[in-house]
Each structure stands twice: as structure tokens, then as C-alpha cells.
Design a protein around this motif. Structure first.
Motif, short mmCIF file in Angstrom:
data_model
loop_
_atom_site.label_atom_id
_atom_site.label_comp_id
_atom_site.label_asym_id
_atom_site.label_seq_id
_atom_site.Cartn_x
_atom_site.Cartn_y
_atom_site.Cartn_z
N PRO A 126 23.63 -7.47 1.85
CA PRO A 126 22.57 -7.75 2.82
C PRO A 126 21.31 -8.27 2.13
CG PRO A 126 22.83 -5.38 2.48
CD PRO A 126 23.98 -6.03 1.79
N ALA A 127 20.57 -9.08 2.85
CA ALA A 127 19.33 -9.62 2.30
C ALA A 127 18.35 -8.49 2.02
CB ALA A 127 18.71 -10.62 3.29
N ARG A 128 17.64 -8.61 0.91
CA ARG A 128 16.62 -7.63 0.55
C ARG A 128 15.39 -7.80 1.43
NH1 ARG A 128 19.08 -9.60 -4.09
NH2 ARG A 128 19.83 -8.04 -5.59
N SER A 129 14.73 -6.70 1.76
CA SER A 129 13.53 -6.74 2.58
C SER A 129 12.29 -6.93 1.72
CB SER A 129 13.39 -5.44 3.37
OG SER A 129 13.12 -4.36 2.48
N PHE A 130 11.16 -7.20 2.38
CA PHE A 130 9.91 -7.27 1.61
C PHE A 130 9.57 -5.90 1.04
CE2 PHE A 130 5.40 -7.02 0.83
CZ PHE A 130 5.20 -8.16 0.06
N GLY A 131 9.92 -4.85 1.75
CA GLY A 131 9.71 -3.51 1.22
C GLY A 131 10.47 -3.30 -0.08
N ASP A 132 11.68 -3.85 -0.17
CA ASP A 132 12.45 -3.77 -1.42
C ASP A 132 11.69 -4.48 -2.54
OD1 ASP A 132 14.55 -2.42 -0.16
OD2 ASP A 132 15.56 -4.30 0.37
N TRP A 133 11.17 -5.65 -2.23
CA TRP A 133 10.45 -6.42 -3.24
C TRP A 133 9.22 -5.65 -3.70
CZ3 TRP A 133 5.69 -8.38 -4.32
CH2 TRP A 133 5.62 -9.36 -5.33
N ALA A 134 8.48 -5.08 -2.75
CA ALA A 134 7.27 -4.34 -3.08
C ALA A 134 7.59 -3.16 -3.99
CB ALA A 134 6.58 -3.86 -1.80
N ALA A 135 8.69 -2.45 -3.70
CA ALA A 135 9.07 -1.30 -4.52
C ALA A 135 9.42 -1.74 -5.95
CB ALA A 135 10.25 -0.58 -3.89
N GLU A 136 10.03 -2.91 -6.09
CA GLU A 136 10.42 -3.42 -7.41
C GLU A 136 9.21 -3.87 -8.24
OE1 GLU A 136 13.12 -6.59 -6.76
OE2 GLU A 136 14.58 -5.35 -5.68
N HIS A 137 8.17 -4.36 -7.56
CA HIS A 137 7.07 -5.02 -8.25
C HIS A 137 5.74 -4.29 -8.11
CE1 HIS A 137 9.45 -8.62 -9.21
NE2 HIS A 137 10.04 -8.40 -8.05
N GLY B 124 0.81 -1.20 0.00
CA GLY B 124 0.00 0.00 0.00
C GLY B 124 0.85 1.26 0.00
N THR B 125 1.96 1.23 0.73
CA THR B 125 2.86 2.37 0.75
C THR B 125 3.42 2.64 -0.64
OG1 THR B 125 3.47 1.99 3.06
CG2 THR B 125 5.01 3.26 1.72
N VAL B 126 3.81 1.58 -1.33
CA VAL B 126 4.36 1.73 -2.68
C VAL B 126 3.29 2.26 -3.64
CG1 VAL B 126 5.25 0.44 -4.66
CG2 VAL B 126 6.14 -0.01 -2.38
N LEU B 127 2.07 1.77 -3.49
CA LEU B 127 1.00 2.13 -4.40
C LEU B 127 0.34 3.46 -4.05
CD1 LEU B 127 -0.72 -1.38 -4.73
CD2 LEU B 127 0.90 -0.32 -6.31
N GLY B 128 0.60 3.96 -2.84
CA GLY B 128 -0.06 5.17 -2.40
C GLY B 128 -1.54 4.95 -2.11
#
Length: 202
Positions: free
Chosen positions: A168-179, A111-115
Motif C-alpha cells: 500500500p502507498a505510504r501516507s504523509f504520516g509515515d513520511w513524517a515519522a521517518e523524517h 507536530g504529532t511526531v515532534l510532540g
């Protein structure tokens, strides 16, 4: 030939692995060895929520306990290392993301990524099974996910990904921003001579 077993993985990991292998891929390997990579919840599983997010903004699913969700690119990076060197031969490695996140937190990150304001709504296992199958998830994955219902949250976080890859391992937030684009609502079509069913506003 090196053999890699990744437990908990999906086809997304295989695609990432294919991208990361050197020219020649598996054909460049000749060693007889094995490495087992164990991952619990993989970030790309969130793709199964796309239809619900686009249509209602509410993700209804089973109350699966929080885990350190791992990015499929990190799994592929470790698998690539195992396939292209002898460093990890004969090892069993547990791969996790950097933080433990619940399903509600994963939905909120999207939701943060999508606004948009998104929320997760837990439902009974039977209803969740019907919903996930309707969303197109493989039956085997659905049953594997439902097997976790009722278990306590996992606090396990490992440093394996950083130790193996140097990153470092990527976070779920990183994944969300990418996708994020995969979860966005389709824009309204612009009216024009070739657009069927389009009504211009007054």
C-alpha cells in the motif's frame, strides 16, 4: 534503454531510485521503451518547512489546495519496477498517496511526531514566494507550487502504487515519522572546555 519521466518529482526521488535499483543500475538495462509517472505533491517537499518549524512552530506559505501527497520512496519503487521489467512499458501512471491531506494537516502530522503544537498560516502568493526562496527552495519549484494557488482541492486517489509494488502507498504520516529528526530543534550545547559561548546555568 528504458526512459522514465516523472512529472512533479524532485531530486529526492532520484536518490531513492538509485538506492532501489539492482546492482549495475541503469547499465543493466538494454530495452528501448518509456514509462511516464505523474505525481502531484511529493512528501519530501515538506523539508522546505524545516527552518520555520524549528524556529517558530508556524509554517507560513501559499494556500495550495489539498492533494493525496505521495511518498518519494513509492515513486522510486514504481520507477524501479519500470526500469527492471517490461510490465509498465508504454504506460502513463498517476501516483498518489492513500489520502488527501491539506498543508495544515501535513504540518499537524509533523507536530504529532515532534510532540509540538505546530500550525500552518496561509499568506499571499508574493509573500510566500519570498519566504520559500529564503528557505532555499529552487525557484522552479516555487513557481510550480504557486501555480496551484486558487485551484480546488484534488480528490484523486489511485491504487497504482499498490498494484505495481504489492504494497500500500505510504501516507504523509509515515513520511513524517521517518523524517521527524530533520525538523527537531537542535539541542542546547553541553558546557565544557571545548564548547565556545556556553554558559552554565546557576
Amino acid at each position: 534503454m528504458t526512459k522514465i519521466l516523472v512529472t512533479g518529482a524532485t531530486g529526492n526521488v532520484g536518490r531513492e531510485l538509485t538506492r532501489q535499483l539492482p546492482p549495475g543500475g541503469f547499465r543493466s538495462l538494454s530495452r528501448q521503451s518509456w514509462t511516464i509517472l505523474r505525481a502531484n505533491t511529493i512528501a519530501s517537499n515538506a523539508r522546505g518547512w524545516a527552518t520555520q518549524i524549528r524556529s517558530t512552530g508556524v509554517v507560513r506559505g501559499p494556500g495550495i489546495p489539498a492533494t493525496a501527497v505521495v511518498h518519494e520512496r513509492d515513486i522510486a519503487a514504481v520507477a524501479t519496477r519500470a526500469l527492471t521489467s517490461a510490465d509498465l512499458a508504454g504506460q502513463r501512471l498517476v501516483l498518489t498517496g492513500p489520502t488527501v491531506v491539506s498543508r495544515a494537516e501535513q504540518v499537524a502530522a509533523l507536530g504529532t511526531v515532534l510532540g509540538r503544537e505546530l500550525r500552518f498560516e496561509p499568506v499571499a502568493a508574493g509573500d510566500a514566494r519570498t519566504r520559500m526562496l529564503a528557505d532555499g527552495r529552487p525557484a522552479a519549484l516555487v513557481e510550480a507550487l504557486l501555480a496551484n494557488v486558487g485551484r480546488p482541492p484534488s480528490t484523486l486517489i489511485t491504487a497504482t502504487i499498490e498494484e505495481v509494488t504489492g504494497q500500500p502507498a505510504r501516507s504523509f504520516g509515515d513520511w513524517a515519522a521517518e523524517h521527524g529528526d530533520e525538523f527537531r530543534q537542535s539541542p542546547e550545547p553541553r558546557c565544557g572546555p571545548s564548547v565556545a559561548g556556553c554558559t552554565k546555568g546557576g
